[in-house]
Write a protein that holds these residues in place. Structure first.
Motif, mmCIF file in Angstrom:
data_model
loop_
_atom_site.group_PDB
_atom_site.id
_atom_site.type_symbol
_atom_site.label_atom_id
_atom_site.label_comp_id
_atom_site.label_asym_id
_atom_site.label_seq_id
_atom_site.Cartn_x
_atom_site.Cartn_y
_atom_site.Cartn_z
ATOM 1 N N LEU A 76 0.831 -1.208 0.000
ATOM 2 C CA LEU A 76 0.000 0.000 0.000
ATOM 3 C C LEU A 76 0.865 1.257 0.000
ATOM 4 N N ALA A 77 1.909 1.262 0.824
ATOM 5 C CA ALA A 77 2.801 2.415 0.883
ATOM 6 C C ALA A 77 3.509 2.629 -0.442
ATOM 7 N N ASP A 78 3.951 1.548 -1.066
ATOM 8 C CA ASP A 78 4.629 1.647 -2.352
ATOM 9 C C ASP A 78 3.696 2.219 -3.414
ATOM 10 N N TRP A 79 2.466 1.730 -3.455
ATOM 11 C CA TRP A 79 1.461 2.226 -4.408
ATOM 12 C C TRP A 79 1.184 3.712 -4.203
ATOM 13 N N LEU A 80 1.030 4.116 -2.959
ATOM 14 C CA LEU A 80 0.644 5.493 -2.665
ATOM 15 C C LEU A 80 1.822 6.453 -2.803
ATOM 16 N N ALA A 81 3.016 6.037 -2.402
ATOM 17 C CA ALA A 81 4.195 6.911 -2.520
ATOM 18 C C ALA A 81 4.557 7.135 -3.985
ATOM 19 N N LYS A 82 4.577 6.066 -4.758
ATOM 20 C CA LYS A 82 4.908 6.217 -6.183
ATOM 21 C C LYS A 82 3.836 7.015 -6.914
ATOM 22 N N ALA A 139 -10.216 3.178 0.623
ATOM 23 C CA ALA A 139 -10.839 2.783 -0.634
ATOM 24 C C ALA A 139 -10.083 1.637 -1.299
ATOM 25 N N LYS A 140 -8.763 1.695 -1.228
ATOM 26 C CA LYS A 140 -7.933 0.653 -1.853
ATOM 27 C C LYS A 140 -8.126 -0.700 -1.163
ATOM 28 N N THR A 141 -8.469 -0.688 0.118
ATOM 29 C CA THR A 141 -8.615 -1.938 0.863
ATOM 30 C C THR A 141 -10.067 -2.361 1.031
ATOM 31 N N GLY A 142 -10.965 -1.793 0.226
ATOM 32 C CA GLY A 142 -12.320 -2.318 0.160
ATOM 33 C C GLY A 142 -13.403 -1.548 0.862
ATOM 34 N N TYR A 143 -13.101 -0.369 1.371
ATOM 35 C CA TYR A 143 -14.119 0.431 2.041
ATOM 36 C C TYR A 143 -14.782 1.403 1.065
ATOM 37 N N PHE A 161 -6.447 14.697 -6.297
ATOM 38 C CA PHE A 161 -5.641 13.599 -5.754
ATOM 39 C C PHE A 161 -6.389 12.272 -5.863
ATOM 40 N N PHE A 162 -7.634 12.264 -5.431
ATOM 41 C CA PHE A 162 -8.426 11.037 -5.497
ATOM 42 C C PHE A 162 -8.616 10.588 -6.944
ATOM 43 N N ASN A 163 -8.883 11.539 -7.812
ATOM 44 C CA ASN A 163 -9.110 11.193 -9.215
ATOM 45 C C ASN A 163 -7.850 10.626 -9.866
ATOM 46 N N HIS A 164 -6.685 11.071 -9.420
ATOM 47 C CA HIS A 164 -5.445 10.541 -9.977
ATOM 48 C C HIS A 164 -5.290 9.056 -9.653
ATOM 49 N N PHE A 165 -5.603 8.678 -8.424
ATOM 50 C CA PHE A 165 -5.419 7.296 -8.003
ATOM 51 C C PHE A 165 -6.600 6.398 -8.381
ATOM 52 N N LEU A 166 -7.807 6.914 -8.250
ATOM 53 C CA LEU A 166 -9.007 6.100 -8.446
ATOM 54 C C LEU A 166 -9.985 6.825 -9.365
ATOM 55 N N PRO A 167 -9.639 6.983 -10.633
ATOM 56 C CA PRO A 167 -10.493 7.772 -11.524
ATOM 57 C C PRO A 167 -11.898 7.208 -11.697
ATOM 58 N N ARG A 168 -12.064 5.897 -11.537
ATOM 59 C CA ARG A 168 -13.384 5.293 -11.713
ATOM 60 C C ARG A 168 -14.131 5.127 -10.396
ATOM 61 N N ALA A 187 -16.385 -0.281 -3.499
ATOM 62 C CA ALA A 187 -15.396 0.467 -2.730
ATOM 63 C C ALA A 187 -15.063 1.716 -3.522
ATOM 64 N N GLY A 188 -14.846 2.810 -2.829
ATOM 65 C CA GLY A 188 -14.530 4.048 -3.526
ATOM 66 C C GLY A 188 -14.609 5.228 -2.600
ATOM 67 N N ILE A 189 -14.439 6.416 -3.158
ATOM 68 C CA ILE A 189 -14.457 7.650 -2.379
ATOM 69 C C ILE A 189 -15.490 8.597 -2.985
ATOM 70 N N ARG A 190 -16.293 9.158 -2.122
ATOM 71 C CA ARG A 190 -17.274 10.129 -2.562
ATOM 72 C C ARG A 190 -17.099 11.397 -1.737
ATOM 73 N N GLN A 191 -16.872 12.514 -2.390
ATOM 74 C CA GLN A 191 -16.726 13.792 -1.697
ATOM 75 C C GLN A 191 -18.090 14.448 -1.532
ATOM 76 N N VAL A 192 -18.469 14.678 -0.296
ATOM 77 C CA VAL A 192 -19.746 15.307 0.021
ATOM 78 C C VAL A 192 -19.485 16.746 0.455
ATOM 79 N N PRO A 193 -19.972 17.739 -0.279
ATOM 80 C CA PRO A 193 -19.769 19.131 0.140
ATOM 81 C C PRO A 193 -20.319 19.376 1.545
ATOM 82 N N TRP A 194 -19.629 20.231 2.281
ATOM 83 C CA TRP A 194 -20.015 20.442 3.674
ATOM 84 C C TRP A 194 -21.439 20.958 3.802
#
Length: 360
Positions: A76-82, A139-143, A161-168, A187-194
């Motif tokens: 995970l660290a290797d994936w995220l650092a690179k 997100a990468k580990t299934g949440y 940043f999120f779109n770079h790693f997980l565009p879909r 699994a994925g990330i959703r940005q909810v405006p405040w």
């Protein structure tokens, strides 16, 4: 590139027109404003400043907290650092590996996974994601992760940043989107405006766990009260249960920790300090006992007993700060040496922009 700054600012202004003053006050970035921290940008070219912030200089301490890392954590660290190095280089021509925030996020991920038996579901709300590394690890580990951030610059950084790693698997909720959790992939990330998070009439939100790291003591009291009501009594009435709240540190002491904990207890939440993490559960019956303890302690504020209790409290609740060595020697666990090399191979002797500025 679409002007994401203009788009966000316009959407926020439209939302402000429909919110009362108290809501705007509660969900403002009060702590950042009080210390003068820059939280708005005027151009997306400024977003490089937010790639690895709020944990500057903590890399060695983070390694000490981790002690050793698994093969999965190394991957995970290797994936995220690179990926961070590629993102920062191609997007801004300013290379970073994210070593400070990334290693702290690995530690926070461990805390969340320790609660897997208690919170078997995968639906997580992260409040104040900062530079965004924990969201990506989750997100990468299934949440399936919803994020809420009140600071414009961090929101926009997270979006790119999120779109770079997980565009879909990453999306930004628009003002008119139907906000149901089933719209997320497995699994994925959703940005909810405040402003959508702040308006309970616009969304049905069901979570298994809420995480807010280094932030709860920085919440405006009304904002924290909103969180505790919404995901305590109201969430229980709606879904038959309440999510667990997890925090690795309560953050800067904009409010005394005792006051923050008392507000939890007043709203029916209990707290437990487990290792390096605060765990909050909605348990009104048990919370009354903790609230009674809060009130009794206040009666002894000026006494020797109070001073002694305060010393014990600090020892138990902040031992990661007092007991953690500042530096990990090169003879540390082999897995930690491997983790260090992931960053050093990309950028040896890397310094954050702030470190470079002050070391001149």
């Amino acid at each position: 590139m679409t002007d994401i700054v203009t788009d966000y600012d316009s959407a926020e202004r439209r939302a402000l027109a429909h919110l009362p003053n108290q809501a705007i006050q509660a969900f403002g970035a009060v702590t950042f404003a009080s210390v003068g921290y820059p939280i708005r940008v005027h151009n997306s070219a400024e977003l490089w400043r937010y790639i690895d912030v709020m944990h500057e200089g903590r890399f060695e301490r983070n390694l000490a907290l981790l002690k050793r890392v698994s093969d999965e954590e190394l991957q995970l660290a290797d994936w995220l650092a690179k990926g961070t190095f590629e993102y920062s280089t191609t997007q801004f021509s300013r290379p970073f590996t994210g070593r400070h925030c990334l290693t702290r996020a690995l530690f926070q991920l461990r805390g969340i996974r320790r609660l897997k038996n208690e919170c078997p579901g995968n639906k997580i709300l992260e409040l104040g994601p900062g530079s965004g590394y924990l969201s990506l690890l989750l997100a990468k580990t299934g949440y399936a992760v919803d994020t809420v951030e009140v600071a414009q610059a961090f929101v926009l950084h997270q979006s790119l940043f999120f779109n770079h790693f997980l565009p879909r698997e990453s999306q930004v909720i628009r003002q008119r989107d139907n906000l149901t959790f089933t719209s997320l992939p497995a699994a994925g990330i959703r940005q909810v405006p405040w402003w959508i998070y702040a308006d309970d009439t616009q969304a049905t939100l069901d979570y298994d766990l809420i995480t807010a790291n280094h932030a709860l003591a920085e919440f405006q009291p009304d904002s924290l009260g909103f969180l505790l009501r919404r995901f305590g009594k109201e969430h229980t009435e709606r879904f038959g249960r309440s999510p667990t709240v997890l925090a690795e540190s309560l953050g800067a002491r904009m409010r005394p920790y005792e006051v923050v904990l008392q507000q939890f207890h007043e709203h029916g939440w209990t707290h437990q300090f487990d290792g390096s993490f605060y765990v909050f559960r909605f348990q009104p019956e048990h919370a009354r006992e903790q609230l009674q303890n809060d009130l009794e302690e206040r009666r002894y504020q000026q006494s020797f007993v109070r001073t002694l209790k305060r010393s014990v409290y600090l020892f138990l609740h902040e031992r990661t700060k007092t007991n953690t060595p500042e530096k990990v020697g090169r003879a540390a666990d082999t897995s930690i040496q491997t983790l260090r090399s992931i960053f050093d191979d990309l950028m040896p002797d890397e310094k954050t922009p702030d470190e470079r500025y002050w070391s001149r």
